[in-house]
Scaffold this active site. Structure first.
Site, PDB file in Angstrom:
ATOM      1  N   CYS A  24      -4.853  23.790 -47.655  1.00 28.88           N
ATOM      2  CA  CYS A  24      -5.507  24.007 -48.958  1.00 28.88           C
ATOM      3  C   CYS A  24      -6.871  23.339 -49.012  1.00 28.88           C
ATOM      4  CB  CYS A  24      -4.639  23.484 -50.116  1.00 28.88           C
ATOM      5  SG  CYS A  24      -3.079  24.349 -50.333  1.00 28.88           S
ATOM      6  N   ASP A 136      -4.326  17.887 -54.899  1.00 28.85           N
ATOM      7  CA  ASP A 136      -3.646  18.888 -54.077  1.00 28.85           C
ATOM      8  C   ASP A 136      -3.189  20.029 -54.982  1.00 28.85           C
ATOM      9  OD1 ASP A 136      -2.150  20.398 -52.328  1.00 28.85           O
ATOM     10  OD2 ASP A 136      -1.048  18.685 -51.510  1.00 28.85           O
TER      11      ASP A 136
END
Length: 167
Positions: A24, A136
């Site tokens: 990511c 995140d």
């Protein structure tokens, strides 16, 4: 990491972006930085890569949500996940952690103070946003991936300015 450097040429200044799984945040940071480097005509001077402190996703492409959010802004997230290695700590000039936990993991991997001095927190280069870390987005929705890109766009400008001074 191998640096393809022609004879009599300076080696490229190498940047490594690091998050947990390398699916990511760090591959998105790599894509944002790659485009910034190309846009400023510095491709011959800099090299970018990304890795994760965990090998959980090694060999996988970036999360499709990261790819989609990035593509909407014109970035191409093409990296394949890999785990950071001790060789990375020796060969990269700057190793940029997305959060405190990954920074601490990198410090534990470092063999000496010289390697530790190469490790930075991404958010320390942000110029207009001031997050505590790059969050995140993995367990959140699409908005989280957009927020991450906002932070990455801000911080990559600061990282490039720092790298140009220390090259």
């Amino acid at each position: 990491m191998m640096r393809n450097t022609p004879v009599n040429a300076q080696p490229k200044f190498a940047l490594l972006f690091v998050c947990l799984g390398n699916i990511c945040r760090s591959p998105s940071a790599e894509a944002v930085m790659q485009r910034l480097i190309q846009k400023t005509g510095l491709s011959e001077r800099f090299l970018c890569d990304s890795a994760g402190t965990s090998a959980a996703h090694a060999g996988e492409p970036a999360d499709i949500r990261s790819q989609r959010a990035a593509a909407q802004r014109g970035y191409h997230v093409t990296s394949i996940s890999r785990q950071v290695t001790k060789d990375d700590l020796r060969s990269f000039d700057m190793i940029i952690a997305m959060d405190d936990a990954n920074q601490q993991a990198l410090y534990r991997m470092a063999a000496n103070e010289q390697e530790r001095t190469k490790i930075f927190r991404f958010v320390d280069f942000c110029q207009s946003t001031h997050p505590g870390e790059v969050p995140d987005p993995y367990y959140g929705g699409a908005k989280g991936f957009e927020e991450v890109l906002d932070i990455l766009e801000d911080g990559c400008n600061g990282i490039l300015a720092h790298a140009k001074l220390h090259r």
